[in-house]
Design a protein around this motif. Structure first.
Motif, PDB file in Angstrom:
ATOM      1  N   THR A 147       0.829  -1.209   0.000  1.00  0.00           N
ATOM      2  CA  THR A 147       0.000   0.000   0.000  1.00  0.00           C
ATOM      3  C   THR A 147       0.861   1.255   0.000  1.00  0.00           C
ATOM      4  O   THR A 147       0.599   2.211  -0.740  1.00  0.00           O
ATOM      5  CB  THR A 147      -0.943  -0.003   1.223  1.00  0.00           C
ATOM      6  N   GLN A 151      -7.402   0.090  -0.859  1.00  0.00           N
ATOM      7  CA  GLN A 151      -7.561  -1.198  -0.179  1.00  0.00           C
ATOM      8  C   GLN A 151      -8.829  -1.177   0.675  1.00  0.00           C
ATOM      9  O   GLN A 151      -9.625  -2.100   0.644  1.00  0.00           O
ATOM     10  CB  GLN A 151      -6.334  -1.455   0.700  1.00  0.00           C
ATOM     11  N   ASP A 193      -5.398  -1.800  -5.152  1.00  0.00           N
ATOM     12  CA  ASP A 193      -4.769  -2.281  -3.928  1.00  0.00           C
ATOM     13  C   ASP A 193      -5.630  -3.385  -3.322  1.00  0.00           C
ATOM     14  O   ASP A 193      -6.695  -3.128  -2.766  1.00  0.00           O
ATOM     15  CB  ASP A 193      -4.595  -1.117  -2.949  1.00  0.00           C
ATOM     16  N   GLU A 194      -5.165  -4.606  -3.457  1.00  0.00           N
ATOM     17  CA  GLU A 194      -5.892  -5.796  -2.999  1.00  0.00           C
ATOM     18  C   GLU A 194      -7.366  -5.725  -3.382  1.00  0.00           C
ATOM     19  O   GLU A 194      -8.249  -5.726  -2.527  1.00  0.00           O
ATOM     20  CB  GLU A 194      -5.713  -5.976  -1.489  1.00  0.00           C
TER      21      GLU A 194
HETATM   22 MG   LIG Z   1      -2.065  -2.766   1.993  1.00  0.00          MG
END
Ligand SMILES: [Mg+2]
Ligand SMILES: Nc1ncnc2c1ncn2[C@@H]1O[C@H](COP(=O)(O)OP(=O)(O)OP(=O)(O)O)[C@@H](O)[C@H]1O
Lengths: 369, 332
Positions: B66, B106, B182-183
């Motif tokens: 991140t 995220q 992000d993810e």
């Molecule tokens: Mg992260």
């Protein structure tokens, strides 16, 4: 029982840790009593002294000068201006430059000899605390001081004639309700904007917003505009109810009332924006709002006359938007003043708003660090 | 197009230059470093992401994925090093990139109290879409990301996968050249994850460069290229197939009845990098320097008891083996 203590102390220890880490909350816990103490101790003075007043001396006589000196010596009033005619003095009262004016007629010396009423006080009666102080002067024993201590005037004749304007029945609601708009707007407008931005940060919306092409100033203005309508609505509620239930007269023009309110709403909203760039959580935003609200109630002239406050408290009060609006809204509603006679306070609010928005936009970085 | 979907990792991107202003590398990071106090979250990471490809960041929690993405977006300033995004230096000129990059955070970052459609329209307006163009674009996205039944639903009443589809729709609304995810599939089931990746390949085919962070091996394997991060450092980088082929370990699978007892002694062997139990088997990574890993293991271990059907088989390495190997070697 041990389980009871164990679990409860777990919560207690945890709460202490929260407190220890939230420096802002801890700071507020110390600052609020400190500031309150100073505000209440210093600022609050129900015995009003040195009320700014004007003088219209049509006699131009030595007696006039002596009477003026004697009145000054009571420390109740402070003669700040001289006017040629009672009309000019009245205008100055409407503008809020002075709270009252003493009119001494051309035949002053004659009246003095005949033990007649010497002159007339024109008094802005909207603030009952101020007018109560001025009314003390009505039977002030003047004659002795001037001519002959042995000649006592007939007790029945008052020294001055008192003319109370704007609130002849001396009801406090008349003064409080217009002022209440300033307090309520400070409370809601500052809090709404301060929390609105902090909330987005807390919920993570900010990380998305700052990766878009939006400019800080666009975000700031966009954030505050909706609350302008909320503020105007609040003021309408207060004034309509004040008019219907408490008979608060609306002497000025409604347009001017709303224009002045608009200026104050903008100033309060920018204050909220500035707070939002300084705090991290909604709780902190709330505490910071309290920090603004307290002096806005105590120093702005809402609860205690501005004139009665010591110099330092007045200086602080001048830095608060609420003080300026308090003057404006009372002048317009109670004394029928027009905005163009309230230039200083209007410009002050505009300047505050512009400077505030700029400051907030500068402080707001499209960064996470 | 269908091709790249079925065998994504073997198809190299061929779309660089698709966009008029395309650069060879959408992202170029040069010794990018970010410290938080004493902690170095990202430690001198250099990498190049070819345009119109899907590039993965693979790494465990807290390895700096991140932080890395935030620096590349211009949201965090690096402590040291520099980066160029689409040829433009960040964070200095990050504002110039705002219309050309998209970022899916995220943590879900849309408004929970606005419906899907309201969220999309809001983001659209921020990107200066209005009137018919805005409505058309929102309809397109609703169609593409299968949001038609969710148009009036608020995100707080949607499932994890639905929220992520909405977030992706918002991130791609302005047709960015470069997309940071992000993810994106952390709370998505395998079936929906597969669909989600089809969308990514569609975008990639249209010329979008995608940087995606993950800790799922299957997801990492779909990327054109991959960077494996650990403790803020870049451990290895390359396309997944090559990474697996060039693995610096042999992978031996052991079967037998006393596997649990064997695990500890095997772990202690000097040339064994890791042992992991997978169901009824032990997966052992042995140093590449050992010529006959099966024989090595058989030699080092106590002889199997009579009746034990102990067996050692050499198997093809997978991405997890790569991950374990590169992160393991650094730790020694
Ligand atoms: Mg992260
Ligand atoms: N604002 C911050 N202040 C201090 N430390 C931070 C901050 N943000 C991240 N870190 C630390 O930096 C390291 C990297 O964090 P980062 O969020 O980049 O990890 P990640 O790879 O995204 O992890 P995850 O897979 O859990 O999302 C972590 O050790 C984290 O604790």
């Amino acid at each position: 029982m041990p389980a009871f203590w164990g679990r409860m102390s777990a919560v207690i220890v945890k709460e202490f840790k929260h407190l220890g880490r939230d420096r802002m909350t801890f700071g507020m816990a110390v600052m609020i009593p400190l500031v309150q103490l100073l505000l209440f101790g210093y600022a609050i003075n129900t015995e009003v002294r040195y009320v700014p007043v004007g003088l219209v001396d049509q006699s131009g006589s030595a007696a006039g000068r002596i009477i003026t000196q004697a009145v000054s010596a009571t420390q109740v009033v402070d003669f700040q201006q001289r006017y040629h005619t009672p009309k000019e003095a009245e205008q100055a009262i409407v503008k809020g430059e002075i709270r009252a004016a003493l009119v001494l007629p051309p035949d002053l010396t004659q009246r003095l000899v005949q033990h007649r009423t010497l002159g007339q006080w024109l008094i802005d009666g909207s603030d009952t605390m101020v007018s109560a102080s001025l009314l003390q002067l009505r039977n002030m024993p003047l004659n002795q001081a001037i001519i002959d201590p042995n000649i006592a005037p007939p007790a029945a004749t008052p020294t001055f004639d008192m003319a109370l304007f704007f609130n002849p029945t001396r009801r406090s609601a008349v003064n409080i309700i217009p002022g209440l708009t300033a307090v309520i707007l400070t409370m809601t407008m500052v809090l709404f904007t301060a929390t609105a931005i902090v909330r987005e940060r807390e919920r993570g919306n900010m990380e998305l917003i700052i990766t878009t092409p939006i400019r800080p100033i666009e975000l700031m203005i966009g954030k505050i505009v909706p609350y302008i309508f909320i503020g105007l609505m609040q003021v309408s509620i207060i004034l309509l109810l004040g008019y219907w239930i408490f008979d608060v007269p609306v002497n000025g023009s409604v347009t001017h009332i709303y224009l002045a309110t608009l200026l104050f709403i903008c100033a309060s909203l920018t204050l909220g924006l500035i707070i939002s760039t300084l705090v991290q959580t909604q709780l902190q935003a709330m505490q910071a709002t309290m920090f603004i609200l307290l002096p806005s109630i105590l120093l702005s002239g809402f609860m205690f006359p501005y004139e009665a406050m010591p110099h330092i408290a007045q200086t602080i009060a001048e830095a608060l938007p609420a003080t300026h609006f308090m003057r404006m809204i009372r002048a317009i509603i109670l004394r029928g003043a027009e905005l163009d006679t309230l230039v200083f306070d209007s410009l002050w609010l505009i300047a505050f708003t512009l400077a505030g928005i700029t400051l907030a936009a500068l402080r707001f970085h499209k960064r996470l660090d | 197009m269908a091709d790249s979907r079925q065998q994504p990792h073997s198809s190299q991107p061929t779309h660089a230059g698709h966009r008029p202003d395309a650069v060879e590398y959408a992202i170029e990071a040069n010794r990018l470093t970010r410290k938080f106090g004493p902690l170095t979250a990202v430690d001198q990471v250099s990498l190049q992401v070819p345009s119109a490809s899907i590039y993965g960041f693979l790494g465990p929690n807290g390895c700096g994925k991140t932080t890395m993405i935030r620096m590349l977006c211009g949201l965090l300033s690096p402590t040291a090093g520099d980066a160029k995004i689409l040829g433009i230096a960040v964070p200095e000129h990050a504002e110039q990139l705002r219309t050309r990059t998209g970022y899916m955070t995220q943590k879900f970052s849309l408004y929970e109290d606005l419906s899907s459609e309201e969220n999309l329209k809001f983001i659209g307006r921020i990107y200066s879409l209005s009137g018919k163009a805005l409505i058309r674009r929102v309809d397109e996205l609703v169609e593409t990301y299968e949001l038609s039944t969710l148009r009036n639903r608020r995100p707080d009443a949607m499932s994890g996968g639905q929220r992520q589809r909405l977030a992706l729709a918002c991130a791609t609304l302005h047709k960015p050249d470069l997309l940071f995810l992000d993810e994106p599939t952390s709370s998505v089931d395998p079936e929906n994850r597969r669909k989600f990746w089809e969308k990514l390949f569609d975008l990639c085919d249209q010329g979008t460069t995608i940087l995606v962070s993950t800790h799922f091996m299957d997801e990492a394997e779909r990327c054109h290229r991959l960077a494996i991060l650990e403790a803020g450092q870049l451990r290895t980088e390359g396309d997944p197939q090559t990474l697996m082929n060039n693995l610096q370990s042999h992978v031996v699978e052991l079967t037998g009845s006393r596997l649990r007892d064997l695990k500890t002694p095997i772990q202690r062997l000097p040339h064994v990098k890791s042992v992991a139990q997978q169901g009824a088997r032990l997966r052992v990574l042995v140093d590449i320097g050992i010529e006959h890993p099966q024989a090595y293991l058989a030699q080092q271990l106590p002889p199997p008891a009579p009746g034990d059907d102990f067996q050692a088989t050499l198997v093809r390495p997978n991405l997890e083996d790569v991950f374990v190997t590169v992160t393991h070697s650094e730790r020694q």
